[in-house]
Write a protein that holds these residues in place. Structure first.
Motif, PDB file in Angstrom:
ATOM      1  N   LYS A  58      28.436  46.795  41.378  1.00  0.00           N
ATOM      2  CA  LYS A  58      28.961  45.583  41.208  1.00  0.00           C
ATOM      3  C   LYS A  58      30.205  45.649  40.221  1.00  0.00           C
ATOM      4  N   GLY A  59      31.353  45.248  40.492  1.00  0.00           N
ATOM      5  CA  GLY A  59      32.409  45.478  39.285  1.00  0.00           C
ATOM      6  C   GLY A  59      33.400  46.767  39.714  1.00  0.00           C
ATOM      7  N   VAL A  60      32.908  47.449  40.616  1.00  0.00           N
ATOM      8  CA  VAL A  60      33.756  48.736  40.706  1.00  0.00           C
ATOM      9  C   VAL A  60      35.200  48.429  41.305  1.00  0.00           C
ATOM     10  N   ARG A  61      34.972  47.603  42.194  1.00  0.00           N
ATOM     11  CA  ARG A  61      36.426  47.180  42.992  1.00  0.00           C
ATOM     12  C   ARG A  61      37.249  46.649  41.865  1.00  0.00           C
ATOM     13  N   GLU A  62      36.830  45.779  41.223  1.00  0.00           N
ATOM     14  CA  GLU A  62      37.736  45.437  39.834  1.00  0.00           C
ATOM     15  C   GLU A  62      38.622  46.234  39.025  1.00  0.00           C
ATOM     16  N   ALA A  63      37.431  47.341  38.534  1.00  0.00           N
ATOM     17  CA  ALA A  63      37.840  48.323  37.735  1.00  0.00           C
ATOM     18  C   ALA A  63      38.822  49.188  38.337  1.00  0.00           C
ATOM     19  N   ALA A  64      38.835  49.331  39.902  1.00  0.00           N
ATOM     20  CA  ALA A  64      39.834  50.231  40.656  1.00  0.00           C
ATOM     21  C   ALA A  64      41.204  49.661  40.767  1.00  0.00           C
ATOM     22  N   SER A  65      41.143  48.151  40.236  1.00  0.00           N
ATOM     23  CA  SER A  65      42.796  47.731  40.337  1.00  0.00           C
ATOM     24  C   SER A  65      43.651  47.927  41.631  1.00  0.00           C
ATOM     25  N   GLY A  66      42.838  47.691  42.813  1.00  0.00           N
ATOM     26  CA  GLY A  66      43.536  47.907  43.918  1.00  0.00           C
ATOM     27  C   GLY A  66      43.625  49.356  44.855  1.00  0.00           C
ATOM     28  N   ALA A  67      42.902  50.081  44.040  1.00  0.00           N
ATOM     29  CA  ALA A  67      42.725  51.609  44.585  1.00  0.00           C
ATOM     30  C   ALA A  67      41.335  51.398  45.480  1.00  0.00           C
ATOM     31  N   THR A  68      41.324  50.586  46.488  1.00  0.00           N
ATOM     32  CA  THR A  68      39.960  50.128  47.048  1.00  0.00           C
ATOM     33  C   THR A  68      39.962  51.189  48.256  1.00  0.00           C
ATOM     34  N   HIS A  69      40.993  51.790  48.758  1.00  0.00           N
ATOM     35  CA  HIS A  69      41.229  52.710  49.737  1.00  0.00           C
ATOM     36  C   HIS A  69      40.435  53.937  49.371  1.00  0.00           C
TER      37      HIS A  69
END
Lengths: 253, 253
Positions: A58-69
């Motif tokens: 949880k929260g990992v996508r937010e911390a990636a600030s768009g580097a979801t690829h």
């Protein structure tokens, strides 16, 4: 460092950039920030060995600030050996001496070593937030990378360590292009344009009684030296000429 | 990069390292991580211009992970002009072209420029998390720093940008000492010790019938080449000699 404007990343053929291997990372924020730091410098292959408390976090996508690829392509392994299995050359990051007889690289030398290994799959291993890698894990690597941190405060955040590796990889691989340059929009002024500006300025200062006549020579030379330091463009000269006209108009109502 | 073990930071006389100026930073986490990144590379002077939602911020100390000396010494200003007032040379970080006619530096060139300015107080300005610095704020700086990020994912976190500046400052100022080196604990093996190891190994392989006699010459030379690649220490040779004795003992019960 090359300077050129670039609108799309220079092609990074698959398998040429190093894989980033995080061993038992704990905090979602660090994994997300790691993905972001990787994407900043064109790294894309993230491997996670037994992330604490499961994956995805949880929260990992937010911390990636768009580097979801980077996150979406991340692969989870249940042992370090498996995570490294297909690699030909592996670096272990560590902040302290292990008494292991390995080469120790600074980040720039480490990345120069990686980029010299054309055709080899390379990886850089990062340990747990608090305790790093075990000696057994380090013994699976070819060499060590450590960071030139202050001995007074050596504790580098996980994603910050990844960032430095990505930054140096990008430099070593010849992709460190700045997003824009300081190119002047106007060409440099010709000597003729400068001399015309000097003449107008000096005439205005003569009229204003700025200097006693016997000191004129030295003061004028100093003023010209100051203006030369600006390395004026054609546009700079036009603007200063206009400002000078405006100032001398207002002084003679 | 210098390599030497260091236990205490090389002295950084007050006012020689650049000040870090954060303009309207929003997130406690970014300010804390900035303090940590500064401390990692020996920077200590943090200036905050109008931090959003006040100062101190909840959570900032936790994010600093112990770099509280930087936070405790941080000074809050109500305008950029005041925050820069005592500085002689100021850099503005920005990710995009502003059409401003300034020099544009990569982080390494920027820090080389700062460290060349002995006796001058220098600072590096960082803008708001989402929108960076305004053009008016950039116009208060002498030059621009920008980062060689991937054009596909250029958004660098605030504390990550500070980290790269700190890292390059430390390198430019000659303080980039690695915390330990890969010095071998044992001296390199002498040729005599190596030749003795080769002789024992080859005798053991002869006894084991490892190669047909007519191929012995080439196989033995290849084996010696492989062992040379290890660049063995005296201790390495002793260990291999011991392992060889153990293996040949067990083969002849």
């Amino acid at each position: 460092m090359t300077r050129a404007s670039a609108e799309k990343d220079l092609e990074i053929p698959p398998g040429t950039a190093p894989a980033v291997i995080l061993v038992e990372p704990q905090l979602a924020e660090n994994i997300g920030m790691t993905a972001r730091a990787m994407a900043n410098f064109g790294l894309s292959e993230l491997r996670l060995v037994n992330p604490k408390n499961g994956w995805p976090k949880k929260g990992v996508r937010e911390a990636a600030s768009g580097a979801t690829h980077v996150l979406d392509a991340a692969v989870v392994f249940s042992s370090v050996e498996e995570a490294l299995a297909d690699l030909h050359y592996v670096l272990a990051t560590t902040a302290r001496e292990r008494g292991q007889m390995k080469r120790v690289f600074s980040p720039d030398d480490a990345m120069a070593e990686l980029t010299s290994r054309a055709g080899q799959r390379c990886g850089v291993m990062f340990g747990r937030e608090r305790v790093g890698l075990t000696n057994d894990e380090v013994s699976l690597a070819d060499a060590i990378v450590t960071f030139p941190v202050s001995p007074d405060f050596p504790s580098l955040n996980l994603a910050q360590a990844v960032l430095l590796v990505g930054y140096e990889w990008r430099r070593s691989s010849g992709r460190a292009v700045l997003p824009f340059t300081g190119e002047m929009l106007s060409p440099p002024a010709t000597r003729e344009a400068l001399v015309a500006l000097f003449a107008n300025l000096e005439a205005a200062l003569d009229a204003a009684g700025f200097y006693p006549p016997e000191k004129r020579g030295g003061i004028v030379r100093n003023m010209r030296d100051r203006l030369h330091r600006m390395e004026m463009t054609e546009q700079d000269v036009r603007t200063f000429q206009g400002a000078l006209r405006a100032l001398t108009r207002s002084r003679k109502p």
